[in-house]
Design an enzyme around this catalytic site. Structure first.
Site, mmCIF file in Angstrom:
data_model
loop_
_atom_site.group_PDB
_atom_site.id
_atom_site.type_symbol
_atom_site.label_atom_id
_atom_site.label_comp_id
_atom_site.label_asym_id
_atom_site.label_seq_id
_atom_site.Cartn_x
_atom_site.Cartn_y
_atom_site.Cartn_z
ATOM 1 N N PHE A 387 -10.696 29.870 -11.969
ATOM 2 C CA PHE A 387 -11.423 29.975 -10.697
ATOM 3 C C PHE A 387 -12.208 31.279 -10.566
ATOM 4 O O PHE A 387 -12.233 31.898 -9.486
ATOM 5 C CB PHE A 387 -10.461 29.802 -9.500
ATOM 6 C CG PHE A 387 -9.422 28.748 -9.760
ATOM 7 C CD1 PHE A 387 -9.798 27.421 -9.847
ATOM 8 C CD2 PHE A 387 -8.099 29.080 -9.984
ATOM 9 C CE1 PHE A 387 -8.867 26.434 -10.146
ATOM 10 C CE2 PHE A 387 -7.164 28.107 -10.285
ATOM 11 C CZ PHE A 387 -7.550 26.785 -10.372
ATOM 12 N N CYS A 388 -12.837 31.694 -11.669
ATOM 13 C CA CYS A 388 -13.616 32.956 -11.653
ATOM 14 C C CYS A 388 -12.759 34.119 -11.197
ATOM 15 O O CYS A 388 -13.231 35.028 -10.486
ATOM 16 C CB CYS A 388 -14.856 32.842 -10.767
ATOM 17 S SG CYS A 388 -16.020 31.624 -11.334
ATOM 18 N N ALA A 389 -11.489 34.096 -11.558
ATOM 19 C CA ALA A 389 -10.587 35.207 -11.217
ATOM 20 C C ALA A 389 -9.619 35.372 -12.385
ATOM 21 O O ALA A 389 -8.406 35.289 -12.223
ATOM 22 C CB ALA A 389 -9.855 34.904 -9.917
#
Ligand SMILES: Cc1ncc(COP(=O)(O)O)c(C=O)c1O
Length: 479
Positions: A387-389
């Site tokens: 999740f882009c994390a």
């Protein structure tokens, strides 16, 4: 090939405890989509943290506006004057929505949160040895832009994924005089944790730093109060995206101190940014125009204004009440499925203090495979991966440094077959318990190994696909 698990079609949505009150207001909520094994099922969208669908009142507002649509600013025609008025009215709505004073702050329209943060990172008057403090919880969009502008120092997270506040205070104190900015998310797009940003603001201000809040996840789900600058708990800068709050037409927002955007040259130069141009010089105009070069996303801004109007008209009490009840219900049910592990805070009784964003895994199955089965067999739209994390998800999953390094090497060699991650479900105002029942029925079946065979891994993309589900989208949509 195994037979698909027995699937019961979800019953029509019941209007219980306010359920379904918002459903008729969401475009496309009853669309059916093809599933493996044949037939169609009603699509269940549990990916609202990525983007929400459009609200009907928002669509109605832009259809109505399109009759009057024209370019804004300096056009003398009636439609241009009206469009300018509508565009600026949306800006006024944003001021009120986040409780920012136009005397102190400027509201700028951008494309999205990512662009807003890059914009601020380019404009913030950093000195050469300044530090930006940020946390391991951040979305990459609230991390990478700061690396280009200053030295980034990371505040850690606790084993359950909450920000380590002792570490935050220590790092603020340790970098006193050097920490120019604390850049922190209002709410996590992975665990749904809501950060006490006003407390952090007080701590940051005490240490001589300003605070930027990434409100991409917070803005659709909780009221925001930037507070006047005399208040030690005020927020200096804020960004969010309309596409996560039921207005998916391409506009983002950056709110910040006027002084920061008044100094230096505009970020982009060109039409709209000047008062006078001669062949030698350009004289920059006032805000907001000097920081909104070219023709803005007029329809996007009007759509955001309509979404804000709808949320305010409905009232936060209803929005939060519905989403809290859904989150508590989902956690209760997920906790009871053998083989399902929820990350972050899995306690349903804490649902009021967090967002309806839930990461989980199913024992021994890849998150990408679970998400693919949910989609192909159950028509449940989720998201899987990091999740882009990346740093945050690796912490949540307890990925060791050596393992992380090996994974980086595999990914750089274009092999994503084994990458850490989770499945994520995220709720919006229109989701229902009935939909969560379908999710949990599906997960029970998957965890028990009763899903279909026939999934193939695309190693490079790390995604599972089915050869019996040829995607013929041009037969569905003529675009
Ligand atoms: C917390 C957070 N910050 C920033 C972003 C980036 O938002 P956008 O893609 O609208 O730029 C996202 C998107 O998911 C997010 O969840």
């Amino acid at each position: 090939m195994k037979k698909p698990g027995k699937r019961t079609d979800p019953p029509a949505v019941k209007n219980q405890a306010g359920e379904g009150d918002f459903r008729h207001l969401v475009v496309g909520v009853d669309e059916k989509v093809p599933v493996a094994g044949g037939g169609k099922r009603p699509y269940i969208n549990l990916d609202n943290a990525a983007s929400t669908p459009a609200l009907r009142p928002v669509i109605d507002a832009i259809v109505e506006f399109s009759r009057w649509y024209s370019n804004v600013h300096r056009g003398t025609g009636y439609k241009s004057r009206l469009s300018s008025w509508a565009f600026e009215r949306s800006r006024d709505r944003v001021y009120r929505f986040v409780h920012a004073s136009p005397k102190e702050k400027i509201v700028l329209f951008t494309r999205n949160t990512t662009e807003s943060i890059n914009h601020l990172a380019g404009k913030f008057p950093f000195r050469s040895d300044d530090v930006v403090l940020t946390t391991v919880m951040e979305h990459h969009s609230n991390e990478l832009p700061w690396r280009k502008a200053a030295r980034v120092v990371h505040v850690g997270v606790l084993p359950d994924g909450r920000v380590d506040e002792a570490d935050l205070r220590e790092k603020l104190a340790g970098h006193r005089g050097k920490a120019a900015l604390l850049a922190v998310t209002g709410a996590s797009n992975v665990t749904g944790f809501i950060n006490p940003v006003h407390r952090y603001a007080r701590w940051a201000h005490e240490a001589g730093a300003k605070i930027f809040v990434d409100a991409a996840q917070l803005a659709p789900h909780r009221p925001i109060d930037m507070k006047p600058s005399g208040d030690p708990e005020h927020l200096d800068f804020l960004a969010f995206s309309a596409h996560k709050m039921y207005a998916p037409f391409g506009v983002g927002v950056l709110v910040g101190e006027r002084g920061v955007f008044e100094q230096g040259d505009p970020t982009l130069v060109g039409g709209g940014t000047v008062d006078i141009v001669n062949l030698e010089n350009a004289y920059w105009t006032d805000l907001p125009d000097r920081e909104e070069a070219g023709t803005p996303d007029i329809v996007g801004a009007v759509a955001l204004g309509a979404a804000i109007r709808w949320i305010e008209g409905t009232g936060w009490r209803k929005v939060i009440g519905h989403e809290t009840s859904l989150t508590a219900y989902a956690l209760e049910r997920l906790n009871r499925i053998p083989g399902v592990t929820v990350y972050g805070d899995a306690d349903p009784s804490n649902a009021a203090g967090r967002l309806g964003v839930i990461p989980f895994n199913v024992d021994s199955l890849s998150h990408a495979l679970v998400a693919s089965i949910l989609s192909h067999e159950w028509a449940v739209g989720t998201r899987s991966g990091c999740f882009c994390a990346h740093p945050y998800v690796k912490c949540l999953l307890g990925v060791e440094a050596a393992e992380a390094k090996a994974m980086e090497e595999r990914i750089l060699a274009r092999d994503r077959s084994v990458i850490p991650g989770t499945v994520r479900v995220s709720f919006g105002i229109y989701n229902t318990r009935t939909e969560i029942d379908v999710l949990c029925e599906a997960l029970g079946t998957i965890a028990a190994g009763r899903h279909m065979d026939g999934y193939h891994l695309n190693k490079e993309r790390g995604e599972y696909y089915r050869t019996d589900m040829e995607e013929n989208f041009s037969g569905v949509l003529d675009v």
